[in-house]
Design a protein around this motif. Structure first.
Motif, mmCIF file in Angstrom:
data_model
loop_
_atom_site.group_PDB
_atom_site.id
_atom_site.type_symbol
_atom_site.label_atom_id
_atom_site.label_comp_id
_atom_site.label_asym_id
_atom_site.label_seq_id
_atom_site.Cartn_x
_atom_site.Cartn_y
_atom_site.Cartn_z
ATOM 1 N N GLY A 126 0.780 -1.230 0.000
ATOM 2 C CA GLY A 126 0.000 0.000 0.000
ATOM 3 C C GLY A 126 0.808 1.275 0.000
ATOM 4 O O GLY A 126 0.233 2.358 0.208
ATOM 5 N N LEU A 176 3.063 2.951 -5.505
ATOM 6 C CA LEU A 176 1.922 2.886 -6.416
ATOM 7 C C LEU A 176 2.008 3.981 -7.481
ATOM 8 O O LEU A 176 1.728 3.746 -8.661
ATOM 9 N N ASP A 199 -1.904 -9.601 1.972
ATOM 10 C CA ASP A 199 -2.821 -10.019 0.907
ATOM 11 C C ASP A 199 -2.590 -9.218 -0.373
ATOM 12 O O ASP A 199 -3.394 -9.261 -1.294
ATOM 13 N N LYS A 203 -3.174 -2.605 -1.823
ATOM 14 C CA LYS A 203 -3.640 -1.829 -2.980
ATOM 15 C C LYS A 203 -2.964 -2.254 -4.276
ATOM 16 O O LYS A 203 -3.482 -1.981 -5.362
ATOM 17 N N VAL A 249 -2.780 -5.160 -5.430
ATOM 18 C CA VAL A 249 -3.656 -6.136 -6.082
ATOM 19 C C VAL A 249 -4.701 -5.434 -6.933
ATOM 20 O O VAL A 249 -5.078 -5.920 -8.008
ATOM 21 N N GLU A 250 -5.167 -4.287 -6.465
ATOM 22 C CA GLU A 250 -6.221 -3.553 -7.156
ATOM 23 C C GLU A 250 -5.679 -2.685 -8.293
ATOM 24 O O GLU A 250 -6.439 -2.260 -9.170
ATOM 25 N N ALA A 251 -4.379 -2.400 -8.268
ATOM 26 C CA ALA A 251 -3.806 -1.504 -9.268
ATOM 27 C C ALA A 251 -3.795 -2.152 -10.648
ATOM 28 O O ALA A 251 -3.462 -3.329 -10.793
ATOM 29 N N ALA A 252 -4.155 -1.372 -11.647
ATOM 30 C CA ALA A 252 -4.148 -1.867 -13.030
ATOM 31 C C ALA A 252 -2.843 -1.503 -13.722
ATOM 32 O O ALA A 252 -2.745 -1.587 -14.944
#
Length: 214
Positions: free
Chosen positions: A144, A149, A169, A172, A174-177
């Protein structure tokens, strides 16, 4: 109970018998060794195919003249420097590859942090130095870190191959494109995460070296 006490309870047990303390140290060391062995095996099994795909992509970039840039905070900064050193100075029996850790340029890092924001220290450095065809490797135990990021976002804008190493886990990341290849070390221990990350980037380096020989 402090984090340090939870890691080394035998130091706070009140036991003064040397043999008993040594037995606790031995048990603690064995448990930690077994834990990291399992984690490393799980990570390599989970990401076996992706590691090969990622290494092939890295090899293609290097073969075309691409460069590697690495970044992270704290302990991850040290790991970022280790990754760059591994690729750039691998020893006499391997091919040296152009690599640099963004955290080693203290003047640029502190100037950006002081004059603009610490959140942009990696993004600004990549904007100045990165180009299409290069590679960006970012490390974060939490997944995160805002500056990491933002670094990935800038690398993606510049057409760079992006590779992330995270823990827990994945956070963030994981959510980043903006991350082409993400490897998550599923552990709640920062120590085990960083140990598993070390194994992961060494495997990537070995696979990249092999791909470049083909």
């Amino acid at each position: 109970m402090s984090e340090f006490e939870s890691l080394y309870p035998f130091l706070y047990s009140g036991v003064t018998d040397v043999d008993a303390v040594l037995a606790q140290v031995t048990r603690s060391t064995t448990e930690k060794t077994e834990e990291i062995t399992r984690l490393r095996a799980d990570v390599l099994e989970t990401y076996r195919d992706q590691l090969m795909e990622c290494a092939d992509a890295m090899a293609q970039r290097f073969a075309a003249g691409g460069r590697l840039f690495t970044f992270g905070n704290g302990g991850s900064s040290t790991d970022a420097q280790a990754v760059a050193e591994l690729f750039a100075n691998p020893g006499p029996d391997a091919r040296p590859l152009p690599a640099a850790a963004l955290t080693t340029d203290v003047a640029v890092l502190t100037a950006l942090a002081n004059d603009v924001s610490f959140d942009v220290v990696f993004a600004r450095s990549l904007a100045a130095n990165g180009r299409a065809g290069d590679i960006a490797v970012g490390l974060s135990t939490s997944g995160g870190s805002e500056n990491v990021l933002r670094g990935f976002a800038e690398a993606t804008r510049r057409g760079m191959l992006t590779i992330g190493l995270a823990g827990y886990d994945g956070g963030k990341m994981v959510e980043a494109a903006t991350i082409d290849h993400l490897f998550v070390m599923p552990s709640a221990s920062v120590h085990r995460i960083q140990e598993a990350q070390t194994t992961t980037y060494h495997v990537l380096w070995e696979l990249t070296q092999l791909a470049l020989m083909e």
